[in-house]
Design a protein around this motif. Structure first.
Motif, mmCIF file in Angstrom:
data_model
loop_
_atom_site.group_PDB
_atom_site.id
_atom_site.type_symbol
_atom_site.label_atom_id
_atom_site.label_comp_id
_atom_site.label_asym_id
_atom_site.label_seq_id
_atom_site.Cartn_x
_atom_site.Cartn_y
_atom_site.Cartn_z
ATOM 1 N N ILE A 179 -1.578 -15.496 12.423
ATOM 2 C CA ILE A 179 -0.952 -14.313 12.778
ATOM 3 C C ILE A 179 0.647 -14.377 12.482
ATOM 4 O O ILE A 179 1.321 -13.613 12.681
ATOM 5 N N THR A 180 0.848 -15.757 11.909
ATOM 6 C CA THR A 180 2.393 -16.019 11.529
ATOM 7 C C THR A 180 2.941 -15.352 10.311
ATOM 8 O O THR A 180 3.873 -15.113 9.929
ATOM 9 N N ILE A 181 1.565 -14.785 9.247
ATOM 10 C CA ILE A 181 2.208 -14.051 8.298
ATOM 11 C C ILE A 181 2.314 -12.491 8.386
ATOM 12 O O ILE A 181 2.144 -12.092 9.539
ATOM 13 N N ASP A 182 2.430 -11.769 7.514
ATOM 14 C CA ASP A 182 2.403 -10.329 7.665
ATOM 15 C C ASP A 182 1.009 -9.754 7.443
ATOM 16 O O ASP A 182 0.446 -9.529 6.420
ATOM 17 N N VAL A 183 0.249 -9.505 8.851
ATOM 18 C CA VAL A 183 -1.188 -9.475 8.681
ATOM 19 C C VAL A 183 -1.105 -8.050 8.277
ATOM 20 O O VAL A 183 -2.467 -8.128 7.562
ATOM 21 N N ALA A 184 -0.543 -7.012 8.585
ATOM 22 C CA ALA A 184 -0.837 -5.676 7.987
ATOM 23 C C ALA A 184 -1.040 -5.717 6.476
ATOM 24 O O ALA A 184 -1.747 -5.077 6.059
ATOM 25 N N VAL A 185 0.056 -6.283 5.538
ATOM 26 C CA VAL A 185 0.022 -6.469 4.373
ATOM 27 C C VAL A 185 -1.060 -7.153 3.916
ATOM 28 O O VAL A 185 -2.093 -6.980 2.913
ATOM 29 N N PHE A 186 -1.469 -8.220 4.434
ATOM 30 C CA PHE A 186 -2.532 -9.111 4.226
ATOM 31 C C PHE A 186 -3.978 -8.373 4.138
ATOM 32 O O PHE A 186 -4.953 -8.369 3.237
ATOM 33 N N LEU A 187 -4.332 -7.712 5.240
ATOM 34 C CA LEU A 187 -5.399 -7.016 5.577
ATOM 35 C C LEU A 187 -5.460 -5.654 4.542
ATOM 36 O O LEU A 187 -6.410 -5.560 4.006
ATOM 37 N N GLN A 188 -4.258 -5.455 4.177
ATOM 38 C CA GLN A 188 -4.434 -3.958 3.201
ATOM 39 C C GLN A 188 -4.785 -4.612 1.838
ATOM 40 O O GLN A 188 -5.591 -4.304 1.166
#
Length: 230
Positions: A179-188
């Motif tokens: 959860i320390t990464i940009d989760v929204a971008v990763f999931l996109q």
């Protein structure tokens, strides 16, 4: 990560040369014969002409009727190597050789660099499907790159998500992310890959098993790596 490569284990060893291996060179088509002893280098493969395929070695035989025999130990390369024959089809369009097989790697192309009565030199040419698959893998790599240099020390800081699309439906698998990464971008990015694989499966009529991939129950950290527990 989706693993596209397959491993073939041969069940028997050819104890003698098959009469069907014999293929004399046809004057107006030097390709229809047996080619053995491949030497790889500089993106080229150099074969020697032979009267028959070897019992314990790679070789390919192009038949006049458009059939071919590939003698191979499969794609594992794990000793002890056991060689067997794989049937297929081939056709020549100018300098391009199109090869079709039911077994892995399936369809692939060779471009003839030079051809004499004794030597065949070819280079691999990507098919349209291989090009599409390469673009598909770039999408996955784009998402996976966000996980670079991440370390798992506290499982509470990690989540997981489904990715990919089996031709029969459902995810190809699950992947852990912090959860320390940009989760929204990763999931996109992961969703972009999943949708692209759905389109790829439809376009190329991909077949898969219909088993359901179980969702992980939780994540554990082991040696700084996240482990999905089922």
């Amino acid at each position: 990560m989706k693993i596209m490569s397959l491993c073939f284990i041969m069940l028997f060893v050819m104890s003698c040369q098959d009469h069907d291996d014999e293929a004399a060179t046809v004057p107006d088509n030097l390709l229809t014969t047996n080619w053995v002893d491949p030497v790889y280098g500089d993106d080229k493969i150099t074969f020697k002409r032979a009267d028959a395929l070897p019992n314990e070695g790679y070789g390919i035989s192009f038949k006049e009727n458009g059939n071919l025999i590939e003698r191979s130990s499969g794609w594992c390369g794990t000793p002890p190597l056991v060689f067997s024959d794989y049937q297929g089809k081939w056709q020549q369009e100018g300098s391009l050789i199109k090869i079709t097989q039911d077994n892995f790697p399936g369809n692939y192309n060779w471009r003839i660099i030079s051809l004499t009565e004794t030597v065949l030199v070819v280079t691999r040419v990507l098919t349209d499907q291989e090009k599409d698959h390469r673009e598909l893998m770039k999408l996955f790599d784009d998402a996976y790159a966000l996980l670079k240099n991440t370390s798992c020390s506290d499982a509470n800081d990690w989540r997981f998500a489904g990715y990919g699309a089996k031709a029969c439906g459902g995810f190809q698998g699950y992947i852990a992310y912090p959860i320390t990464i940009d989760v929204a971008v990763f999931l996109q990015k992961l969703e972009a890959y999943t949708q692209a694989e759905k389109a790829y499966n439809i376009k190329w009529e991909i077949v898969s098993d219909c088993s359901i991939i179980n969702e992980p129950k939780y994540i554990e950290c082991f040696n700084n790596y996240p482990i999905l527990k089922y």
